[in-house]
Design a protein around this motif. Sequence first.
Motif, PDB file in Angstrom:
ATOM      1  N   UNK A 286       0.974  -1.185   0.037  1.00 55.26           N
ATOM      2  CA  UNK A 286       0.087   0.068   0.071  1.00 55.26           C
ATOM      3  C   UNK A 286       0.889   1.274  -0.075  1.00 55.26           C
ATOM      4  N   UNK A 287       0.586   2.251  -1.021  1.00 52.15           N
ATOM      5  CA  UNK A 287       1.447   3.445  -1.040  1.00 52.15           C
ATOM      6  C   UNK A 287       0.100   4.692  -1.060  1.00 52.15           C
ATOM      7  N   UNK A 288       0.619   5.437  -0.368  1.00 59.53           N
ATOM      8  CA  UNK A 288      -0.107   6.680  -0.499  1.00 59.53           C
ATOM      9  C   UNK A 288       0.638   8.152  -0.096  1.00 59.53           C
ATOM     10  N   UNK A 289       0.292   8.944  -1.264  1.00 53.69           N
ATOM     11  CA  UNK A 289       1.226  10.208  -1.030  1.00 53.69           C
ATOM     12  C   UNK A 289       0.412  11.445  -0.537  1.00 53.69           C
ATOM     13  N   UNK A 290       0.888  12.152   0.261  1.00 50.72           N
ATOM     14  CA  UNK A 290       0.337  13.518   0.949  1.00 50.72           C
ATOM     15  C   UNK A 290       1.095  14.752   0.327  1.00 50.72           C
ATOM     16  N   UNK A 291       0.600  15.115  -0.929  1.00 51.60           N
ATOM     17  CA  UNK A 291       1.019  16.125  -1.559  1.00 51.60           C
ATOM     18  C   UNK A 291       1.172  17.634  -0.804  1.00 51.60           C
ATOM     19  N   UNK A 292       0.395  17.583   0.446  1.00 53.63           N
ATOM     20  CA  UNK A 292       0.525  18.905   1.152  1.00 53.63           C
ATOM     21  C   UNK A 292       1.484  18.725   2.123  1.00 53.63           C
ATOM     22  N   UNK A 293       1.832  17.532   2.818  1.00 53.02           N
ATOM     23  CA  UNK A 293       2.969  17.273   3.762  1.00 53.02           C
ATOM     24  C   UNK A 293       4.063  16.932   2.856  1.00 53.02           C
ATOM     25  N   UNK A 294       4.019  16.357   1.812  1.00 59.14           N
ATOM     26  CA  UNK A 294       5.213  15.731   1.040  1.00 59.14           C
ATOM     27  C   UNK A 294       5.700  14.629   1.719  1.00 59.14           C
ATOM     28  N   UNK A 295       4.746  13.669   1.976  1.00 55.92           N
ATOM     29  CA  UNK A 295       5.167  12.423   2.816  1.00 55.92           C
ATOM     30  C   UNK A 295       4.573  11.333   1.828  1.00 55.92           C
ATOM     31  N   UNK A 296       5.272  10.201   1.862  1.00 53.94           N
ATOM     32  CA  UNK A 296       4.936   9.143   1.322  1.00 53.94           C
ATOM     33  C   UNK A 296       4.706   8.035   2.539  1.00 53.94           C
TER      34      UNK A 296
END
Length: 107
Positions: A68-78
């Motif tokens: 499972x991979x999820x990217x949070x582009x607001x916090x720049x976290x994978x």
Amino acid sequence: FYELTAVSTATNQPVQLDPGQTFTAVVQYDEANLPPGVSEDSLGLYYAVSSPAQQPNNVTTTWNPASSNAVNTETNEITAVDSHLGTWAVFGAGAGYELFLPAVIKP
């Protein structure tokens, strides 16, 4: 590259995960370091699987995505969830090529 290991909180010694046991890894990235055209949404954590190559003293490495991979582009976290320890890297795609962070370029 990232080397992920499991350590016991009781003994502070390395341990193996139980079969089926998963972990969550969170990696921060700097979007300013992404090449033009690489989409933040395409980023993910991948683990290395090495196997002997046909040539002596060579090893072939295959990179597999985390379960499972999820990217949070607001916090720049994978954020990735998986059960494989070992060598990991960040890969992304866009503009007709793939990359991994940190990027290593050989002449």
